[in-house]
Design a protein around this motif. Structure first.
Motif, PDB file in Angstrom:
ATOM      1  N   GLY A 173       5.539  12.279   2.308  1.00 40.69           N
ATOM      2  CA  GLY A 173       6.211  11.614   3.420  1.00 40.69           C
ATOM      3  C   GLY A 173       5.401  11.673   4.700  1.00 40.69           C
ATOM      4  N   ARG A 174       4.736  12.796   4.927  1.00 39.86           N
ATOM      5  CA  ARG A 174       3.920  12.927   6.139  1.00 39.86           C
ATOM      6  C   ARG A 174       2.708  11.994   6.093  1.00 39.86           C
ATOM      7  N   VAL A 175       2.075  11.890   4.921  1.00 35.33           N
ATOM      8  CA  VAL A 175       0.952  10.953   4.778  1.00 35.33           C
ATOM      9  C   VAL A 175       1.439   9.535   5.004  1.00 35.33           C
ATOM     10  N   ARG A 176       2.556   9.196   4.383  1.00 31.24           N
ATOM     11  CA  ARG A 176       3.127   7.855   4.511  1.00 31.24           C
ATOM     12  C   ARG A 176       3.389   7.529   5.983  1.00 31.24           C
ATOM     13  N   ASP A 177       4.060   8.445   6.671  1.00 32.30           N
ATOM     14  CA  ASP A 177       4.398   8.216   8.077  1.00 32.30           C
ATOM     15  C   ASP A 177       3.146   8.101   8.946  1.00 32.30           C
ATOM     16  N   ALA A 182      -6.861   3.866  14.964  1.00 36.94           N
ATOM     17  CA  ALA A 182      -7.648   4.480  13.897  1.00 36.94           C
ATOM     18  C   ALA A 182      -7.199   5.924  13.726  1.00 36.94           C
ATOM     19  N   LEU A 183      -7.616   6.523  12.625  1.00 36.05           N
ATOM     20  CA  LEU A 183      -7.402   7.948  12.441  1.00 36.05           C
ATOM     21  C   LEU A 183      -8.389   8.697  13.315  1.00 36.05           C
ATOM     22  N   ASP A 184      -8.148   9.989  13.542  1.00 38.91           N
ATOM     23  CA  ASP A 184      -8.912  10.731  14.539  1.00 38.91           C
ATOM     24  C   ASP A 184     -10.284  11.205  14.093  1.00 38.91           C
ATOM     25  N   LEU A 185     -10.491  11.430  12.814  1.00 36.27           N
ATOM     26  CA  LEU A 185     -11.713  12.099  12.397  1.00 36.27           C
ATOM     27  C   LEU A 185     -12.573  11.278  11.437  1.00 36.27           C
ATOM     28  N   HIS A 186     -12.004  10.853  10.334  1.00 36.82           N
ATOM     29  CA  HIS A 186     -12.750  10.148   9.299  1.00 36.82           C
ATOM     30  C   HIS A 186     -12.151   8.747   9.108  1.00 36.82           C
ATOM     31  N   TYR A 187     -12.772   7.987   8.250  1.00 38.50           N
ATOM     32  CA  TYR A 187     -12.235   6.715   7.767  1.00 38.50           C
ATOM     33  C   TYR A 187     -12.310   5.600   8.807  1.00 38.50           C
ATOM     34  N   ASP A 188     -12.669   4.425   8.335  1.00 42.01           N
ATOM     35  CA  ASP A 188     -12.751   3.253   9.186  1.00 42.01           C
ATOM     36  C   ASP A 188     -11.380   2.624   9.429  1.00 42.01           C
ATOM     37  N   HIS A 189     -10.416   2.946   8.577  1.00 44.89           N
ATOM     38  CA  HIS A 189      -9.073   2.370   8.680  1.00 44.89           C
ATOM     39  C   HIS A 189      -8.091   3.369   8.074  1.00 44.89           C
ATOM     40  N   PRO A 190      -6.867   3.467   8.598  1.00 47.46           N
ATOM     41  CA  PRO A 190      -5.904   4.430   8.066  1.00 47.46           C
ATOM     42  C   PRO A 190      -5.595   4.276   6.574  1.00 47.46           C
ATOM     43  N   ILE A 191      -5.664   3.055   6.050  1.00 45.46           N
ATOM     44  CA  ILE A 191      -5.335   2.912   4.622  1.00 45.46           C
ATOM     45  C   ILE A 191      -6.356   3.620   3.729  1.00 45.46           C
ATOM     46  N   VAL A 226       0.071   7.111   8.045  1.00 45.76           N
ATOM     47  CA  VAL A 226      -0.630   5.846   7.797  1.00 45.76           C
ATOM     48  C   VAL A 226       0.158   4.680   8.382  1.00 45.76           C
ATOM     49  N   ARG A 227       1.452   4.646   8.129  1.00 45.24           N
ATOM     50  CA  ARG A 227       2.264   3.560   8.690  1.00 45.24           C
ATOM     51  C   ARG A 227       2.188   3.581  10.221  1.00 45.24           C
ATOM     52  N   LEU A 283       0.832  -1.197   0.000  1.00 49.87           N
ATOM     53  CA  LEU A 283       0.000   0.000   0.000  1.00 49.87           C
ATOM     54  C   LEU A 283       0.870   1.251   0.000  1.00 49.87           C
ATOM     55  N   LEU A 284       1.867   1.296   0.852  1.00 46.31           N
ATOM     56  CA  LEU A 284       2.722   2.476   0.925  1.00 46.31           C
ATOM     57  C   LEU A 284       3.565   2.628  -0.335  1.00 46.31           C
ATOM     58  N   ASP A 285       3.911   1.515  -0.971  1.00 47.80           N
ATOM     59  CA  ASP A 285       4.592   1.587  -2.261  1.00 47.80           C
ATOM     60  C   ASP A 285       3.675   2.232  -3.301  1.00 47.80           C
ATOM     61  N   SER A 286       2.391   1.895  -3.277  1.00 48.29           N
ATOM     62  CA  SER A 286       1.463   2.517  -4.231  1.00 48.29           C
ATOM     63  C   SER A 286       1.359   4.016  -3.958  1.00 48.29           C
ATOM     64  N   TRP A 287       1.392   4.422  -2.691  1.00 48.55           N
ATOM     65  CA  TRP A 287       1.379   5.837  -2.352  1.00 48.55           C
ATOM     66  C   TRP A 287       2.645   6.527  -2.876  1.00 48.55           C
ATOM     67  N   ASP A 288       3.786   5.882  -2.684  1.00 51.23           N
ATOM     68  CA  ASP A 288       5.044   6.451  -3.184  1.00 51.23           C
ATOM     69  C   ASP A 288       5.011   6.578  -4.705  1.00 51.23           C
ATOM     70  N   ARG A 289       4.478   5.571  -5.378  1.00 49.96           N
ATOM     71  CA  ARG A 289       4.377   5.627  -6.841  1.00 49.96           C
ATOM     72  C   ARG A 289       3.448   6.755  -7.273  1.00 49.96           C
TER      73      ARG A 289
END
Length: 168
Positions: free
Chosen positions: A96-100, A111-120, A102-103, A13-19
């Motif tokens: 890099g901040r998004v990557r860090d 979980a994330l603080d506001l939205h989304y059921d999962h960090p990915i 999520v990882r 997943l993080l590789d796809s973000w980097d790409r």
């Protein structure tokens, strides 16, 4: 949130973000002279403003969702920046901040603080959002008489997605 993340899936997943970020920066560097000023319509945002908007959205998302990974959020969202190298630096920082974020949250089982059921899901939303603007940028360039040809765009975009890890 699963207790023990599958490390290979997180890495993929993080590789796809980097790409995704590589493709965005590649597109930025492929823009012809004066292309950062291009607009699809007279009232549309410039190409430059779309790139700075993407950086802003990433930075705001991290601040809202995982503030321990946040950096300074730009005070304005749609800013014309004439220097593509400065824009590339902004995009690389926010990627890099998004990557860090999520990882960090996945590995901590938080979980994330506001939205989304999962960090990915944050990465998936941002890739979707950035792909939307990628198309707008290419359309603005085309409509303004500064198109990027498919032959030029292919190696900078599709080939980045198709490249297999460890296969040059």
């Amino acid at each position: 949130m699963p207790e023990a993340p599958d490390q290979s899936l997180l890495d993929a997943l993080l590789d796809s973000w980097d790409r995704n970020n590589t493709i965005l920066v590649n597109l930025l560097h492929a823009i012809p002279p004066s292309g950062l000023e291009a607009r699809a319509t007279p009232t549309s945002h410039t190409v430059s403003e779309m790139f700075t908007h993407l950086h802003h959205e990433r930075m705001v998302s991290v601040l809202e969702e995982a503030p321990e990974f946040a950096g300074e959020v730009p005070s304005q969202e749609w800013v014309f920046e004439p220097d593509p190298h400065r824009i590339a630096g902004m995009l690389n920082e926010s990627a890099g901040r998004v990557r860090d974020a999520v990882r960090g949250r996945v590995e901590a089982g938080r979980a994330l603080d506001l939205h989304y059921d999962h960090p990915i899901l944050l990465v998936q939303l941002l890739i979707f959002h950035e792909s939307y603007h990628h198309g707008q940028i290419k359309l603005a360039l085309k409509l303004s008489g500064r198109p990027i040809s498919d032959d030029e765009a292919g190696p900078l975009t599709w080939d980045v997605w198709r490249k297999r890890q460890g296969h040059g």
